[in-house]
Design an enzyme around this catalytic site. Structure first.
Site, mmCIF file in Angstrom:
data_model
loop_
_atom_site.group_PDB
_atom_site.id
_atom_site.type_symbol
_atom_site.label_atom_id
_atom_site.label_comp_id
_atom_site.label_asym_id
_atom_site.label_seq_id
_atom_site.Cartn_x
_atom_site.Cartn_y
_atom_site.Cartn_z
ATOM 1 N N ALA A 249 0.803 -1.228 0.000
ATOM 2 C CA ALA A 249 0.000 0.000 0.000
ATOM 3 C C ALA A 249 0.836 1.279 0.000
ATOM 4 O O ALA A 249 0.269 2.375 0.104
ATOM 5 C CB ALA A 249 -1.019 0.043 1.142
ATOM 6 N N ALA A 250 2.160 1.165 -0.160
ATOM 7 C CA ALA A 250 2.957 2.399 -0.234
ATOM 8 C C ALA A 250 2.543 3.207 -1.470
ATOM 9 O O ALA A 250 2.388 4.436 -1.411
ATOM 10 C CB ALA A 250 4.444 2.061 -0.297
ATOM 11 N N GLY A 251 2.341 2.505 -2.595
ATOM 12 C CA GLY A 251 1.892 3.195 -3.813
ATOM 13 C C GLY A 251 0.504 3.794 -3.635
ATOM 14 O O GLY A 251 0.199 4.852 -4.198
ATOM 15 N N ASP A 252 -0.333 3.125 -2.851
ATOM 16 C CA ASP A 252 -1.689 3.644 -2.600
ATOM 17 C C ASP A 252 -1.629 4.880 -1.703
ATOM 18 O O ASP A 252 -2.355 5.857 -1.916
ATOM 19 C CB ASP A 252 -2.551 2.569 -1.933
HETATM 20 O O1 RIB Z 1 -1.686 -2.063 -3.167
HETATM 21 C C1 RIB Z 1 -1.861 -2.976 -2.122
HETATM 22 C C2 RIB Z 1 -3.132 -3.745 -2.307
HETATM 23 O O2 RIB Z 1 -3.024 -4.572 -3.439
HETATM 24 C C3 RIB Z 1 -3.471 -4.683 -1.179
HETATM 25 O O3 RIB Z 1 -4.196 -4.053 -0.161
HETATM 26 C C4 RIB Z 1 -4.203 -5.807 -1.866
HETATM 27 O O4 RIB Z 1 -5.544 -5.896 -1.525
HETATM 28 C C5 RIB Z 1 -4.002 -5.576 -3.351
HETATM 29 O O5 RIB Z 1 -5.125 -5.057 -3.929
#
Ligand code: RIB
Length: 307
Positions: A249-252
């Site tokens: 989730a760093a990119g998120d």
């Molecule tokens: O970017 C991380 C996410 O990728 C995770 O939370 C997982 O669910 C996948 O979708």
């Protein structure tokens, strides 16, 4: 208040820490297990909400326990959930995630209801897109849905950010790219979009992506920082040095923070710096949504003094 619309996936993540990622056919004995909300779309929506934006999330979850749990979580974050559909046919998306001792991960996703998010689901939220400052999408939902999102953002003159993750297995359609203002791939995703070899430099990838018609390309390079490429040229921006526990989730975190900072009226450079702080904080904690920082934590987090 900055307004962000996020269109994308919602998953439940099953995360196991292990000394290393198993090879095909191998069993590795891990340690800690956690089950936490994830999904690239949901992570970006939660990241933006925790940073203080008004967030509308357009998504599909199953009519099951994971769907219930995730929806309650989004409501607790103050996210507008009116455009999240409970799908009666497919279960909620699930991700199996192994995290190694260096914080690197390997992920397998069973998309379930995410793959049933339709262009019509997005059209129902058109009024929110029209009120938004920034619209954000990823690639864990069908491409026609992402394409429609970008069209609506463009129609209403809104900035469209596409985080092309996971790496697309087919070329991104021109009708999608022409409505994208900012693209935020990692290196693998950039290579896959351009069909470029693994040795291609980030600068050449950035040029190739701009040649596809996207005005601003931001390639995230993990611990190496980011490459920003726009009309002004190419600029490397170093990462904040932190001890990485889990890069999931760093990119998120980066994409959600970038959206908020731009929605607040910052320049692209300043928004990238803000997003880098948020991403750096996120990798110091285990799990997707539990790792996403609140605004006050980001404001308190300053770059450590150089040795
Ligand atoms: O970017 C991380 C996410 O990728 C995770 O939370 C997982 O669910 C996948 O979708």
């Amino acid at each position: 208040m900055a307004r962000v619309v996020v269109v994308g996936s919602a998953n439940m993540d099953m995360v196991v820490r292990a000394p290393r990622i198993p090879r095909p056919g191998e069993t590795v004995v891990g340690s800690q297990f956690v089950m936490v909300p994830g999904g690239k779309g949901a992570n970006q929506a939660v990241a933006a909400a925790r940073l203080g934006a008004h967030v509308t999330f357009v998504a599909r979850v199953g009519n099951d326990l994971f769907g219930d749990h995730n929806l309650e979580g989004y409501q607790r974050e103050g996210i507008d959930c009116r455009f999240i559909v409970r799908d009666e046919e497919s279960p909620s998306g699930v991700a199996l995630i192994a995290v190694d001792a260096d914080g690197q991960n390997a992920i397998v996703v069973a998309p379930g209801a995410n793959m049933r998010l339709t262009p019509e689901d997005v059209e129902r939220a058109e009024e929110e897109i029209a009120r938004a400052d920034v619209v954000l999408a990823q690639m864990e939902v069908p491409i026609p849905t992402v394409t429609r999102t970008a069209e609506l953002a463009h129609k209403h003159g809104k900035r469209m950010i596409l985080n092309p993750a996971p790496a697309p297995r087919q070329p991104l359609p021109a009708e999608l790219l022409r409505n994208v203002d900012i693209l935020t791939p990692n290196e693998t995703e950039a290579q896959s979009i351009c069909n470029a070899p693994a040795y291609a430099s980030p600068e050449s990838l950035g040029q190739a992506l701009r040649a596809l018609g996207v005005p601003v390309v931001i390639i995230t390079l993990g611990g190496e920082g980011v490459l920003l490429q726009n009309d002004a040229g190419a600029q490397r921006m170093p990462a904040y040095p932190v001890q990485a526990i889990d890069s999931t989730a760093a990119g998120d975190a980066f994409a959600g923070a970038l959206a908020v900072a731009l929605a607040e009226g910052r320049s692209v450079e300043s928004a990238v710096q803000f997003a880098q702080r948020v991403a750096a904080l996120s990798v110091t904690r285990l799990g997707a949504q539990p790792s996403l920082p609140y605004r006050a934590e980001v404001d308190d987090f300053s770059r450590p003094a150089e040795p």
